[in-house]
Design an enzyme around this catalytic site. Sequence first.
Site, PDB file in Angstrom:
ATOM      1  N   CYS A 145       0.845  -1.192   0.000  1.00  0.00           N
ATOM      2  CA  CYS A 145       0.000   0.000   0.000  1.00  0.00           C
ATOM      3  C   CYS A 145       0.881   1.242   0.000  1.00  0.00           C
ATOM      4  CB  CYS A 145      -0.926   0.020   1.216  1.00  0.00           C
ATOM      5  SG  CYS A 145      -0.075   0.147   2.787  1.00  0.00           S
ATOM      6  N   CYS A 190       3.757   2.096   2.923  1.00  0.00           N
ATOM      7  CA  CYS A 190       4.930   1.254   3.188  1.00  0.00           C
ATOM      8  C   CYS A 190       6.233   2.037   3.141  1.00  0.00           C
ATOM      9  CB  CYS A 190       4.995   0.110   2.170  1.00  0.00           C
ATOM     10  SG  CYS A 190       3.537  -0.941   2.128  1.00  0.00           S
ATOM     11  N   ASP A 243      17.717  33.902 -22.332  1.00  0.00           N
ATOM     12  CA  ASP A 243      18.864  34.192 -23.189  1.00  0.00           C
ATOM     13  C   ASP A 243      18.300  34.604 -24.551  1.00  0.00           C
ATOM     14  OD1 ASP A 243      21.621  34.110 -24.172  1.00  0.00           O
ATOM     15  OD2 ASP A 243      20.907  32.359 -25.289  1.00  0.00           O
ATOM     16  N   ASP A 249      20.105  27.925 -23.891  1.00  0.00           N
ATOM     17  CA  ASP A 249      20.444  26.728 -24.663  1.00  0.00           C
ATOM     18  C   ASP A 249      21.932  26.528 -24.867  1.00  0.00           C
ATOM     19  OD1 ASP A 249      20.788  28.927 -26.332  1.00  0.00           O
ATOM     20  OD2 ASP A 249      20.310  27.792 -28.139  1.00  0.00           O
ATOM     21  N   ASP A 268      25.353  29.500 -20.989  1.00  0.00           N
ATOM     22  CA  ASP A 268      24.197  29.685 -20.106  1.00  0.00           C
ATOM     23  C   ASP A 268      24.218  28.721 -18.918  1.00  0.00           C
ATOM     24  OD1 ASP A 268      23.108  31.612 -21.842  1.00  0.00           O
ATOM     25  OD2 ASP A 268      22.177  30.058 -23.073  1.00  0.00           O
TER      26      ASP A 268
END
Length: 902
Positions: free
Chosen positions: A54, A57, A590, A783, A787
């Site tokens: 269940c 636990c 950016d 990206d 960065d």
Amino acid sequence: MAPKPAGSICESGSRAKASSVQDCMTLYSSVEDGGEGGPACFHRIILIVSGLKCGCCESGLAKALSHIPAIRNHTVNIVLARVEFDLNTSELSIQDVISRLHKDTGYTFEQLEQPDGQILELQASDPWDIYGAAKPFGVTWLESRDKKTWTPAALLNGRSSTAPGELDNTERGQQVGPISQEKRSGASLFMHTIRVHYDAKQIGAREVFEYYKGICHNGDLQLASIGSHPSLSVGFYQTKRASLMFLVSLAFTLPILVFAWAPVGHDNRGYAHASLALATIVQAIATREFVPGALQSLVHSGLFEMDFLIAVSTTTAYVFSVVSYVFLIKERPLETGSFFETSTLLVTLILLGRAVNEFARFRAAKSVSIRSLQTNEALLVISEGPLGPGVVTRKIDARLLQYGDYFKVPSHTRIVTDGRVVYGGSEVDESMITGESLPVAKGLRHQVHAGTMNGAGQLVVELTKLPHENSISRIATMVENAELSKPKVQALADKIAGHFVPAIGIIGILVFLIWLFVDRYHNNRRWADAVVRALTYAIATLIVSCPCAIGLAVPMVVLIAGGTSARFGIIFRDPQKLEVARNTTDIVFDKTGTLTKGQLAVVDYDGTGSRDIKSMIMGLLEGDKHPVAAAVIHWMEEDQKNKGENIVPAKMLDIQSEPGNGVRGKPEGRLVEVRAGNPQWLGVSVLESQHTLLCVTVAGVLCATFRLEDRPRAGTDEVVRLLQARNIRVHMISGDGEGPVNAIAHTLNIPKAHTRWRCKPEDKQRYVHELQKDGRVVCFCGDGTNDSAALKQADVGVHMNQGTDVAKSASDVVLMTTRLHDVLILLDISKAAYRRIIANFSWAAIYNVVAILMASGAFVKVRIAPAYAGLGELVSVLPVLLIAFQMKWRDYGRKYRAKESR
């Protein structure tokens, strides 16, 4: 054999590596043996757990893990039945940990293997043919799934090496005798599974398979069957087992209910005798299901789990059923009458709740499984000559695809793996990756992705990614790794669940004592009747309460939210950010490649026409992946074609890149230094403009200036407007000059006060940090490699698709597309997940308060009888599941697609 430990890092900071198979075996044997006196060496271990019953636990399992000193940074996912932790293997072996955890919890554990590189699993009746043969070039090592690994040195001596962590009836380090004919004969009695590890860039899967098939006797070799993911296998097994236990219990309970409730002549003692026998069988099932785990948790972890309360309650109900039976036989029936239907129905309904709980957890795990989208067969193009509609194909197992293959995609079938279209045209449903319901037109040289659905046309595709490295595998790996992390709100749920069972136990005792004295002194009942009646209230109180709703409130929502976001191409690498993202106050973008397309084009060139200068510029920039460098190279190549020139790039030495500034290098055989970058870094004076500038100097003298232009992505202005409408401040930051930054900011209506230009990586990080110091919750979207620092610094770091791997590894969320409105979907999913977590907690609290009051008799006239208290788990958990699954039924991207289409 134990799997290769992934990412094993010793305290000294060195990463363990082995130069050969034999060295590898020696290394891992020392690691598994838990050598003493050596430096601490931690491996990240993932175990699949069988036997969880269940949602409550988790506390016992977490406590058992915390009691092992060699383990740190452990996490438990109760929905996926998985645990992950860092293990100091110089102190304790994996097998020792598994044995200890099994002893402390009663659950069964199996290590989840995460092999590196490409693996082909073969099955042979006589494995000695494979072990004894010379390995073809590209095959690195062989691993037996029968817990033995065969090394070149061992084979030369006719001996086998036992895998680390496995003694195989011999002492570790003791040599095994020569391979005998008896062993060869015995090996052919059943199929052995052998894992062949190979370098896919050196040898293909079909070449490996055909090589070993050719050396096996009678060609007796086949691919191993494809098994489901271990988490799903365990979930299916536990669901089937829980359902079986319920059905068996129900079969013995129904006759008892008929004897008790149907008009069958209740004075007949035969019905009472039959009820006793049937109830005893049901109680045996209950004892087997609840007692061992409850006692192990109590003895080894000192925890009172829900199983303990259930075991006490069901046993008490059965004992008093027997007492009631004895009084009935002696013709002194108790006031409560028959009790067998109460005890058996109680057990049966509890088992029903467990079965439904297991099914729901299994369905939840299966619903977010991305790997099920992988097609198992491919139509390999085998005909030579021009590609066209009449190409000859052969159906093969997808695992046998290799680099250089072409495969055919018939209409209305899933694409096997990532590739490039070389013939045909069609429309492809890419909603699996992008979340977009509209099909995408695909033609010559277009990229297609594994798992996406082809439309009415036919395609011939050149393979670019093998199945183990394609889009499905990459997304599934990120999702599965993220599923083991827990948001901070889970700590609250764990704390509540940890105190829940002891509190309910105390409440149950108080209910028993209160009703005992009320019935004896207020209602003037006999002590025997008062005890039995008080027990009915106590049993109902103990059973009807359910911490499972609390235990599942967070992990179920996180699992469904993670799968839902993955459907829209949004991968939460850290689920804690699922909780944080909804609080975002500032988003920092950016510029290049994020707000803009990143597809710069040279619009003006001012410089010398010297072939020598152009040659050096091309030599310096040709290997640079920065958008500015790529645009300049493309322009120079096109300019050469137009002018009929053929300039060979100069060979450059000592090329060094400085993120945010530019790149430098020296031509071979010359002492001058060539630099290309922004004018500030080069120290040259150039008239500022709204274009991106790339200046080139040779020996400090300005020789060329490129002016480049970029454009915002489609729909970017609408995304910025919607973010600002949510009172989220939008910022733009770039390493570009002031002119192009201000031009894009003006176009997108971003305030100039929220823009920064000519920023180095440390400047971007500092800008995010300054916002955080003001109490702002910052989301950074970028990206590029420059960065990475800002992505790590931000409260939520979002990596845009097609960026660098360095930036991806530093991010918390990965967007698999280049659509900027995915950021809005991310925020919506975060808010939706949080609302559902709060709803789950609210329901769990309301249910337990009301149910406990009703079961304890607080409302006097309205109560929950003990026979029906077993429905508590079912009633409490089902709303939690429905609330979580609502996220799967919503299309979070619909309104943004509608805005884009206008």
